[in-house]
Motif scaffolding. Structure first.
Motif, short mmCIF file in Angstrom:
data_model
loop_
_atom_site.label_atom_id
_atom_site.label_comp_id
_atom_site.label_asym_id
_atom_site.label_seq_id
_atom_site.Cartn_x
_atom_site.Cartn_y
_atom_site.Cartn_z
N LYS A 19 0.83 -1.20 0.00
CA LYS A 19 0.00 0.00 0.00
C LYS A 19 0.87 1.26 0.00
O LYS A 19 0.55 2.25 -0.67
CB LYS A 19 -0.94 -0.02 1.21
N MET A 22 1.99 2.17 -3.49
CA MET A 22 0.95 2.40 -4.48
C MET A 22 1.10 3.80 -5.09
O MET A 22 1.24 4.80 -4.38
CB MET A 22 -0.41 2.27 -3.82
N ASN A 99 -5.30 -4.49 -10.62
CA ASN A 99 -5.90 -3.42 -9.82
C ASN A 99 -4.82 -2.53 -9.23
O ASN A 99 -4.90 -1.30 -9.29
CB ASN A 99 -6.72 -4.02 -8.65
N TYR A 100 -3.80 -3.17 -8.68
CA TYR A 100 -2.72 -2.43 -8.02
C TYR A 100 -2.01 -1.48 -8.98
O TYR A 100 -1.77 -0.31 -8.67
CB TYR A 100 -1.73 -3.43 -7.42
N PRO A 105 -8.29 0.16 -5.60
CA PRO A 105 -8.33 -0.66 -4.38
C PRO A 105 -8.96 -2.02 -4.67
O PRO A 105 -9.79 -2.16 -5.58
CB PRO A 105 -9.23 0.16 -3.44
N THR A 108 -5.14 -7.94 -2.71
CA THR A 108 -5.02 -8.61 -1.41
C THR A 108 -3.69 -9.34 -1.31
O THR A 108 -3.01 -9.59 -2.31
CB THR A 108 -6.15 -9.64 -1.21
N ASP A 126 -6.83 -7.50 2.94
CA ASP A 126 -7.09 -6.39 2.02
C ASP A 126 -6.58 -5.12 2.69
O ASP A 126 -7.23 -4.59 3.60
CB ASP A 126 -8.59 -6.29 1.75
N CYS A 128 -6.26 -1.99 1.69
CA CYS A 128 -7.00 -0.74 1.49
C CYS A 128 -8.22 -0.66 2.40
O CYS A 128 -8.57 0.42 2.89
CB CYS A 128 -7.42 -0.61 0.02
N ALA A 129 -8.88 -1.79 2.63
CA ALA A 129 -10.06 -1.82 3.51
C ALA A 129 -9.68 -2.18 4.94
O ALA A 129 -10.53 -2.13 5.83
CB ALA A 129 -11.08 -2.82 2.97
#
Length: 264
Positions: A19, A22, A99-100, A105, A108, A126, A128-129
């Motif tokens: 993350k 990112m 996705n990344y 977001p 995983t 996950d 982001c969440a």
């Protein structure tokens, strides 16, 4: 730390690592095709998880997606040998790399442990969440410490089903065919970009079923156990019991398993 604690710790720390990178202009490469990408962050995350696990359990075996891609030994041969390994860690350092790369977001970290070919624990994080899904064999399934269960929905017409689009074009065409049949039967279909996330969402009742062709053990092993421990069912697309060699997978709340298989 025990097996579950190290899996959760490494998943969380790896999630924080990826993350933090990112949107940082990392290097992206094609793997098997332009549909299948890897970043330097995938490799760094896998090495980080590998080192952390083997530092705690130096005699255990490790199977990571990126390491496997570079390994000259066929994956099928490695997985057949898993039946004789007392401890084999199966890791996807970033499930949902597309996705990344796009800054979306939903990626995983997925970590599973198999003993003599049988899944014993699974962890999906996950970042982001900030959601940690996990299960141990015979102990139930959990999300951030709360027990989770599959949805009781038993009507395909009221279901939300998910799928993904594999990099292998033959497998992708099989998904298209299933999509064409299922889209007329269920309420709607979603594609969230991470097989592990889809499986975790089935386990927690957010989705009612998921199918995809052309997957590998690191994509689904953790999610398979989490669904099973949440009261759901996982087979291949022909209804055969899941094993580490399964590549075409269906996971569901159990009630909708046969109707989904029939459509596929």
């Amino acid at each position: 730390m025990n097996h579950l604690e190290i899996a959760q710790t490494m998943a969380r720390l790896a999630g924080e690592l990826i993350k933090s990178k990112m949107g940082s202009g990392f290097i992206t490469e094609d793997k098997s095709s332009s549909f299948d990408v890897v970043t330097e962050v995938d490799k760094a995350s896998e090495l980080f998880i590998r080192n952390g696990i083997l530092e705690q359990f130096p005699l255990h075996k490790f199977l990571g997606e990126e390491e496997s891609f570079l390994n000259e030994k066929p994956l099928e041969e490695v997985l057949k040998g898993a039946a004789e390994e007392p401890y084999l860690w199966i890791v996807d350092p970033i499930d949902g790399t597309s996705n990344y790369v796009q800054g979306i977001p939903g990626f995983t970290v997925s970590i599973a442990l198999a003993c003599y070919g049988q899944l014993q624990l699974g962890v999906i994080y996950d970042p982001c969440a900030d959601e940690m899904f996990w299960a141990e064999k015979g102990m139930g399934a959990f999300l951030n410490g709360r027990s989770i269960h599959v949805s009781p929905t038993n009507e395909l017409g009221r279901s939300v089903v998910a799928t993904g689009f594999p990099s292998n074009m033959e497998a992708r065409r099989a998904v298209y065919e299933g999509l064409g049949r299922l889209i007329e039967k269920c309420r709607t279909i979603r594609s969230l970009g991470s097989a592990a996330r889809h499986l975790a969402y089935v386990a927690s009742g957010r989705l009612h079923a998921f199918w995809e062709n052309g997957l590998n053990a690191w994509d689904i092993a953790a999610g398979v156990l989490i669904i099973q421990e949440a009261g759901g069912k996982v087979t291949d697309t022909k209804g055969n019991a899941y094993n580490l060699l399964t590549t075409n997978v269906v996971g569901s709340n159990g009630h909708l398993h046969e109707p989904v298989l029939h459509c596929l």
